[in-house]
Scaffold this motif. Structure first.
Motif, PDB file in Angstrom:
ATOM      1  N   PRO A  55       0.827  -1.200   0.000  1.00  0.00           N
ATOM      2  CA  PRO A  55       0.000   0.000   0.000  1.00  0.00           C
ATOM      3  C   PRO A  55       0.868   1.259   0.000  1.00  0.00           C
ATOM      4  N   ALA A  56       0.315   2.307  -0.539  1.00  0.00           N
ATOM      5  CA  ALA A  56       1.053   3.570  -0.624  1.00  0.00           C
ATOM      6  C   ALA A  56       1.113   4.229   0.745  1.00  0.00           C
ATOM      7  N   VAL A  57       2.242   4.890   1.017  1.00  0.00           N
ATOM      8  CA  VAL A  57       2.416   5.602   2.275  1.00  0.00           C
ATOM      9  C   VAL A  57       2.025   7.043   2.044  1.00  0.00           C
ATOM     10  N   ALA A  58       1.168   7.555   2.933  1.00  0.00           N
ATOM     11  CA  ALA A  58       0.704   8.931   2.805  1.00  0.00           C
ATOM     12  C   ALA A  58       1.249   9.760   3.948  1.00  0.00           C
ATOM     13  N   SER A  59       1.627  11.004   3.662  1.00  0.00           N
ATOM     14  CA  SER A  59       2.086  11.938   4.679  1.00  0.00           C
ATOM     15  C   SER A  59       1.150  13.128   4.679  1.00  0.00           C
ATOM     16  N   VAL A  60       0.752  13.547   5.889  1.00  0.00           N
ATOM     17  CA  VAL A  60      -0.159  14.671   6.049  1.00  0.00           C
ATOM     18  C   VAL A  60       0.517  15.678   6.974  1.00  0.00           C
ATOM     19  N   VAL A  61       0.497  16.940   6.568  1.00  0.00           N
ATOM     20  CA  VAL A  61       1.039  18.014   7.401  1.00  0.00           C
ATOM     21  C   VAL A  61      -0.114  18.623   8.161  1.00  0.00           C
ATOM     22  N   LEU A  62      -0.032  18.577   9.494  1.00  0.00           N
ATOM     23  CA  LEU A  62      -1.071  19.138  10.346  1.00  0.00           C
ATOM     24  C   LEU A  62      -0.913  20.645  10.421  1.00  0.00           C
ATOM     25  N   PRO A  63      -1.947  21.382  10.847  1.00  0.00           N
ATOM     26  CA  PRO A  63      -1.863  22.844  10.912  1.00  0.00           C
ATOM     27  C   PRO A  63      -0.763  23.353  11.853  1.00  0.00           C
ATOM     28  N   ASP A  64      -0.418  22.579  12.896  1.00  0.00           N
ATOM     29  CA  ASP A  64       0.631  23.062  13.817  1.00  0.00           C
ATOM     30  C   ASP A  64       2.033  22.710  13.337  1.00  0.00           C
ATOM     31  N   GLY A  65       2.174  22.136  12.144  1.00  0.00           N
ATOM     32  CA  GLY A  65       3.477  21.879  11.561  1.00  0.00           C
ATOM     33  C   GLY A  65       3.961  20.454  11.693  1.00  0.00           C
ATOM     34  N   ARG A  66       3.280  19.613  12.449  1.00  0.00           N
ATOM     35  CA  ARG A  66       3.711  18.221  12.595  1.00  0.00           C
ATOM     36  C   ARG A  66       3.370  17.448  11.325  1.00  0.00           C
ATOM     37  N   VAL A  67       4.145  16.427  11.032  1.00  0.00           N
ATOM     38  CA  VAL A  67       3.924  15.589   9.867  1.00  0.00           C
ATOM     39  C   VAL A  67       3.540  14.206  10.361  1.00  0.00           C
ATOM     40  N   VAL A  68       2.417  13.713   9.854  1.00  0.00           N
ATOM     41  CA  VAL A  68       1.939  12.378  10.219  1.00  0.00           C
ATOM     42  C   VAL A  68       2.053  11.519   8.982  1.00  0.00           C
ATOM     43  N   THR A  69       2.722  10.370   9.114  1.00  0.00           N
ATOM     44  CA  THR A  69       2.926   9.467   7.997  1.00  0.00           C
ATOM     45  C   THR A  69       2.260   8.135   8.322  1.00  0.00           C
TER      46      THR A  69
END
Length: 154
Positions: free
Chosen positions: A42-56
């Motif tokens: 499966p593809a890995v997705a990264s999301v940048v939260l509004p406070d600057g943290r990155v969730v992968t």
């Protein structure tokens, strides 16, 4: 109130008592899970939260509900028959009132005809039986009349 316990109720008979033996359920051991490779990675997705943290993480596809069973189409004739039945049911009350009104009107006209016959017959009877002398009436003498050449000779 209660009957006395019989001490000697007759010959004693032997009773055989059966006690069931419980069957132990078979112990089911779960089969060991063998690790399996997925068909595709499966593809890995990264999301940048509004406070600057990155969730992968892995993207999860939402669960798709099972498609609804396709309803068979209702024929137009069936719809027309149903609507006709509903319309007939709605009109039945009015039809009953209409026939009742017509019957009442016919009875009323019938009574008016009978009333007119009684009144007219009474008037005729009064005319016949009231005046025994003909002093007030007109007397007409009828004799042979002769008509010659379309001319009346009386």
């Amino acid at each position: 109130m209660y009957p006395a316990h019989p001490t000697n109720s007759g010959p004693v008979t032997a009773v055989e008592v059966h006690r069931p033996t419980p069957i132990t359920p078979a112990v089911v051991t779960p089969a060991p899970l063998a690790p399996m490779q997925p068909g595709s990675v499966p593809a890995v997705a990264s999301v940048v939260l509004p406070d600057g943290r990155v969730v992968t993480g892995y993207a999860i596809n939402p669960a798709q509900p099972e498609p609804l069973a396709v309803k068979p189409p209702v024929s137009r004739a069936a719809v027309n028959i149903a609507l006709g039945g509903i319309g007939f049911g709605a009109v039945c009350g009015g039809l009953v009132l209409l026939t009742t009104f017509i019957a009442a009107l016919a009875a009323f006209v019938h009574q008016l005809i009978i009333l007119a016959a009684v009144i007219f017959g009474g008037w005729i009877a009064i005319q016949i039986f009231s005046a025994s002398d003909h002093s007030g009436g007109t007397t007409v003498n009828i004799r042979k009349a002769v008509i010659k050449r379309n001319h009346f000779h009386g």
